[in-house]
Design an enzyme around this catalytic site. Structure first.
Site, PDB file in Angstrom:
ATOM      1  N   ALA A 127       0.808  -1.226   0.000  1.00  0.00           N
ATOM      2  CA  ALA A 127       0.000   0.000   0.000  1.00  0.00           C
ATOM      3  C   ALA A 127       0.842   1.277   0.000  1.00  0.00           C
ATOM      4  O   ALA A 127       0.763   2.096  -0.923  1.00  0.00           O
ATOM      5  CB  ALA A 127      -0.944  -0.013   1.199  1.00  0.00           C
ATOM      6  N   CYS A 146      -6.861  -6.030   3.024  1.00  0.00           N
ATOM      7  CA  CYS A 146      -7.986  -5.873   3.948  1.00  0.00           C
ATOM      8  C   CYS A 146      -9.192  -6.716   3.549  1.00  0.00           C
ATOM      9  O   CYS A 146     -10.041  -7.024   4.377  1.00  0.00           O
ATOM     10  CB  CYS A 146      -8.393  -4.403   4.035  1.00  0.00           C
ATOM     11  SG  CYS A 146      -7.079  -3.329   4.654  1.00  0.00           S
ATOM     12  N   SER A 195       1.152  -4.375  -4.648  1.00  0.00           N
ATOM     13  CA  SER A 195      -0.065  -3.587  -4.782  1.00  0.00           C
ATOM     14  C   SER A 195      -1.337  -4.412  -4.627  1.00  0.00           C
ATOM     15  O   SER A 195      -2.245  -4.347  -5.452  1.00  0.00           O
ATOM     16  CB  SER A 195      -0.079  -2.880  -6.143  1.00  0.00           C
ATOM     17  OG  SER A 195      -1.078  -1.876  -6.179  1.00  0.00           O
ATOM     18  N   TYR A 244     -31.704  14.611   7.861  1.00  0.00           N
ATOM     19  CA  TYR A 244     -32.814  13.942   8.546  1.00  0.00           C
ATOM     20  C   TYR A 244     -33.975  13.708   7.598  1.00  0.00           C
ATOM     21  O   TYR A 244     -34.434  14.610   6.896  1.00  0.00           O
ATOM     22  CB  TYR A 244     -33.326  14.760   9.739  1.00  0.00           C
ATOM     23  CG  TYR A 244     -34.700  14.297  10.178  1.00  0.00           C
ATOM     24  CD1 TYR A 244     -34.879  12.995  10.657  1.00  0.00           C
ATOM     25  CD2 TYR A 244     -35.817  15.120  10.062  1.00  0.00           C
ATOM     26  CE1 TYR A 244     -36.133  12.541  11.020  1.00  0.00           C
ATOM     27  CE2 TYR A 244     -37.082  14.668  10.433  1.00  0.00           C
ATOM     28  CZ  TYR A 244     -37.235  13.368  10.908  1.00  0.00           C
ATOM     29  OH  TYR A 244     -38.480  12.916  11.251  1.00  0.00           O
ATOM     30  N   VAL A 259      16.006  -6.154   0.352  1.00  0.00           N
ATOM     31  CA  VAL A 259      17.001  -5.187   0.812  1.00  0.00           C
ATOM     32  C   VAL A 259      17.578  -5.688   2.132  1.00  0.00           C
ATOM     33  O   VAL A 259      16.848  -5.944   3.082  1.00  0.00           O
ATOM     34  CB  VAL A 259      16.387  -3.787   0.978  1.00  0.00           C
ATOM     35  CG1 VAL A 259      17.427  -2.805   1.539  1.00  0.00           C
ATOM     36  CG2 VAL A 259      15.849  -3.286  -0.365  1.00  0.00           C
TER      37      VAL A 259
END
Length: 560
Positions: free
Chosen positions: A11, A43, A39, A431, A86
């Site tokens: 991400a 979730c 990528s 409302y 790395v």
């Protein structure tokens, strides 16, 4: 040409790369990812297990097709190298050392600016049997695919999930949806312990009583048993036969590279950053799960491993690298979870996380997510927190079968803007009967909490009353109608009487004869309870009202 190297391709890393390319056509961007994929949207993984998401490729696809290294090269102009780990950062020479996992070959990449988006790794239980086949974490794509495969191939009927946090509860729902018998094992005495206070968690448990999810709370996992494969999980209270175990007890930031490079670490071994997301080396940035965050409400430092936060980090870093004067202000640790047909959410602080010098007041208020007479109306229980001295709103929690997201998101905005209870009580939200009450639950909770802070209401929580109800010095005064009282009432009270609200003024003195007693007034949602409290206090009684009434009561009841 300026060289930007990004370590980590999920991400935060890929958001930094994509945004940076949009802002700067010339910068050379290289993403180094040790895993095989980049990528992806982790979730959503639990919903693949439950078949809500049918195609696993959906997690790393977009309008242009698969988001793989070739996509980023051709569409974004970004070099993405998977299988490249790395192993070292040389801050003086401004290089990173990389090992190609397929061959063992070692390479060196120079950088002008370095972004560490190395994410986090699931925490292990460190118990015997944890390496048996059938034991899984649930964090990376290959974990998810293996779980899905084994459920079918090994004909799994019983699964144990260790950990009752967000991932644990989402997995519990989705395993149930495909017919598995689910056991959730949690060391703490409640579900969602980082999100909810105990009484709201207990309310959820009450609603989940017939869900088919078996909860083992306050139990410590001691071992995973089996010869060639998982056969059972052993806790300090039981041995539970299962064919699969998911370990979901949290994650740890992957900050080892930063530590070895001499960068400063922060809370829970995250990488310490400033508001620009710069580390202690101004040419190195950190983003996503590995980066330390600041709580917007009280300024405390925190570990906030959320995909939403990671994406925001990436955008800020990219904009800063092209010269914008931008900052990342911090997080509220807002979260939401679906469990079967239930929702739970929270934002901001609570009594446990607030600063010690903050005088925290809270109240629990039930209501509906729309007018109660409308089809589909859901009972929603909202707990609101504020600073008693300043009246600043500092947090909220909510549980319901609907409408939690709207309330939590609205209060998150109020926290971001530093609103007081007085301001929140007058918030002008939409409302109409299909969507809301004339006074939204949020405004009602703000008004009730103001009443409590200013002494007009003396509330007692469900958890407090559960501990006090057997004390003979307390009497519960249920002010609902006789029919309501007969149908369902709180069990186990040392003293309980039913005086309907209209009879309080006339009959209280003849029934409640001992003014040395402490009285707790209760009704369905605490509106009548509050009115009874006011009346009884005016008559000289020492009286409280039960917050949330029967609607929010999560413990034992008597019926009929």
């Amino acid at each position: 040409m300026k060289k930007v190297v990004i370590v980590g391709g999920v991400a935060a890393g890929m958001k930094t790369a994509a945004r940076l390319r949009r802002r700067d056509k010339d910068v050379e961007i290289t993403v180094l990812e040790r895993g095989p994929e980049v990528s992806y949207g982790a979730c959503g993984f639990p919903y693949y297990i439950g078949d809500a998401v049918k195609n696993f490729a959906a997690f790393n696809s977009g309008p242009h097709g698969m988001r793989d290294p070739e996509f980023f090269r051709s569409v974004k102009g970004v070099k993405v190298l998977t299988g490249h780990e790395v192993t070292k950062i040389d801050c003086q020479e401004k290089t990173v050392t990389v090992r190609i996992l397929s061959s063992g070959e070692e390479l060196f990449f120079p950088y002008d600016k370095l972004v560490l988006a190395t994410g986090s790794t699931p925490i292990k239980l460190n118990v015997p049997g944890e390496d048996l086949p059938g034991v899984h974490s649930f964090w990376f794509p290959w974990d998810v695919l293996k779980v899905k495969e084994e459920v079918t191939e090994n004909r799994v009927t019983d699964v144990a999930i260790v950990g009752a946090g967000l991932i644990g509860m989402e997995l519990a729902e989705n395993f149930r949806r495909i017919g598995l018998n689910v056991h959730v094992i949690e060391l703490q005495e409640q579900i969602l312990p980082q999100m909810l206070d105990r009484e709201l968690s207990d309310w959820l448990l009450l609603q989940l009583k017939n869900s088919g999810i078996n909860f083992h709370l306050g139990e410590k996992t001691l071992a995973i048993l089996g010869k060639d494969r998982v056969e059972a999980i052993q806790t300090d209270k039981a041995t539970i036969p299962v064919q699969m175990v998911i370990v979901a007890v949290g994650v740890h930031p992957n900050s080892e590279l930063a530590k070895e490079a001499g960068l400063e670490l922060g809370v829970r071994d995250t990488i310490r950053v400033n508001s620009k997301l710069q580390t202690s080396d101004p040419d190195i940035f950190a983003a996503g799960d590995v980066a330390e965050n600041t709580n917007l409400v009280n300024g405390s430092k925190c570990f906030a491993p959320m995909g939403s936060t990671a994406n925001k980090h990436g955008r800020v870093i990219a904009d800063y690298l092209v010269g914008d004067d931008v900052e990342f202000p911090g997080v509220l640790q807002t979260g939401i979870c679906q469990i079967m047909n239930l929702q739970a959410g929270s934002t901001g602080l609570n009594r446990r996380t607030a600063a010690k010098d903050m005088d925290v007041a809270s109240v629990t208020v039930p209501g509906f997510d729309r007018l109660g007479y409308m089809p589909g109306a859901n009972r929603i229980i909202l707990k609101l927190f504020a600073d008693r001295k300043t009246h600043l709103v500092i947090g909220a929690q909510a549980v319901s079968t609907g409408g939690v997201d709207k309330r939590i998101d609205t209060i998150a905005m109020a926290l971001t803007k530093g609103m007081t209870l007085e301001e929140l009580s007058n918030i002008d939200v939409a409302y109409a009967p299909p969507f809301n009450m004339p006074i939204d639950n949020i405004a009602t909770a703000a008004n009730v909490l103001l009443n409590k802070i200013e002494g007009r209401l003396r509330g007692i929580s469900a958890l407090q009353w559960q501990k006090l109800k057997t004390d003979p010095g307390y009497t519960l005064v249920d002010v609902r109608t006789p029919a309501e009282f007969k149908a369902r009432r709180i069990a186990g009270c040392a003293n309980i009487v039913n005086i309907p609200l209209p009879d309080i003024r006339e009959k209280a003195t003849s029934i409640l004869t001992d003014k040395k007693q402490k009285y707790v007034a209760s009704c369905l949602i605490d509106l009548r309870g509050y009115e009874a409290e006011v009346m009884l206090r005016a008559m000289g009684y020492d009286v409280y009202s039960l917050e949330g009434g029967m609607s929010a009561w999560p413990y034992e009841v008597e019926q009929g």
